[in-house]
Design an enzyme around this catalytic site. Structure first.
Site, mmCIF file in Angstrom:
data_model
loop_
_atom_site.group_PDB
_atom_site.id
_atom_site.type_symbol
_atom_site.label_atom_id
_atom_site.label_comp_id
_atom_site.label_asym_id
_atom_site.label_seq_id
_atom_site.Cartn_x
_atom_site.Cartn_y
_atom_site.Cartn_z
ATOM 1 N N SER A 115 -54.505 38.942 73.512
ATOM 2 C CA SER A 115 -52.847 38.514 73.493
ATOM 3 C C SER A 115 -52.327 38.782 72.005
ATOM 4 C CB SER A 115 -52.548 37.239 74.204
ATOM 5 O OG SER A 115 -51.207 36.991 74.278
ATOM 6 N N GLU B 266 -53.247 42.995 82.488
ATOM 7 C CA GLU B 266 -54.143 41.928 82.553
ATOM 8 C C GLU B 266 -55.574 42.434 83.080
ATOM 9 O OE1 GLU B 266 -52.562 39.886 80.981
ATOM 10 O OE2 GLU B 266 -51.733 38.327 82.426
#
Length: 234
Positions: free
Chosen positions: A122, A194
């Site tokens: 991230s 993701e």
């Protein structure tokens, strides 16, 4: 360089569980008990000690000796001796601002270029890019500039999804990235879904995970890459 850049850390399987095979592969060449420095500065509502403990627990079977950079008496020296630098997710602006204010941003970039392995997810993946301008985070603090580590020649957008809930009138992620590309036509942006990641090492960049990843360049239609080797235009 030797990097593993993940879109996300959490999953239904557990914290970092989905990425453990790739993390083990990254750490395999390192000696048993190798020093690993965890940079928790993207944590804002998460206590940095708790964040470090969470990561150390998730990676306990790798044999790494994980220490939080915020607890080091000499952070610069800790980076110098680290075989692996781990940068967690959270708020990218706070992460960059903390590293810049402590004079550590250049040290991280240099150590990775000299051979220290790098694991990020991230915000930690955004930090590896030329800038943090394709983060999804709110600018809750001023990092005194958007330039980041510059370990990649292109941008990443972690947690990429182009979902558009019924009734939602805001822009999709693809539209937001199109805005970036309109003003930065020479800078590619890879949307990293993701469960996906990038493995960067000598010989190329590999897209890992189960999903295709779109590459945005200027006004061109996004090009979808399947897992495997990834070729980013220079």
């Amino acid at each position: 360089m030797n990097l593993l850049l993940l879109s996300n850390s959490s999953s239904d399987a557990g914290y970092l569980a989905h990425a453990l095979p790739d993390i083990r592969e990254l750490a395999a060449p390192l000696p048993q008990g190798a020093s690993a420095v965890f940079v928790p500065y993207a944590g804002v509502t998460r206590n940095w000690d708790d964040y470090t403990a969470l990561v150390a627990s998730a990676l306990a079977d790798t044999g790494l000796d994980i220490q939080g950079l915020h607890r080091a008496e000499d952070p610069a020296a800790a980076l110098e001796s680290a075989a692996l630098i781990i940068v967690g997710g959270g708020n990218t602006f706070n992460l960059l601002g903390q590293l810049r204010s402590q004079g550590l941003l250049g040290a991280v970039a240099r150590r990775v270029r000299e051979g220290a392995a790098y694991l990020g997810w991230s915000a930690g993946s955004n930090l590896a890019c030329p800038s943090i301008c394709t983060t999804n985070d709110m600018p809750i603090t001023d990092p005194k500039g958007f330039d980041a580590l510059g370990l990649l020649s292109f941008q990443i957008n972690p947690h990429y999804t182009n979902a558009h809930p019924p009734g939602h009138r805001g822009e999709t992620r693809a539209q937001r990235l199109a805005e970036f590309c309109a003003l930065n036509p020479a800078m590619p942006v890879l949307g990293l879904p993701e469960g996906s990641g990038l493995r960067v090492r000598e010989g190329g960049i590999t897209l890992i995970g189960p999903h295709e990843a779109p590459l945005f360049i200027g006004q061109e239609e996004p090009r979808a890459f399947r897992p495997g080797m990834l070729e980013i235009p220079a």
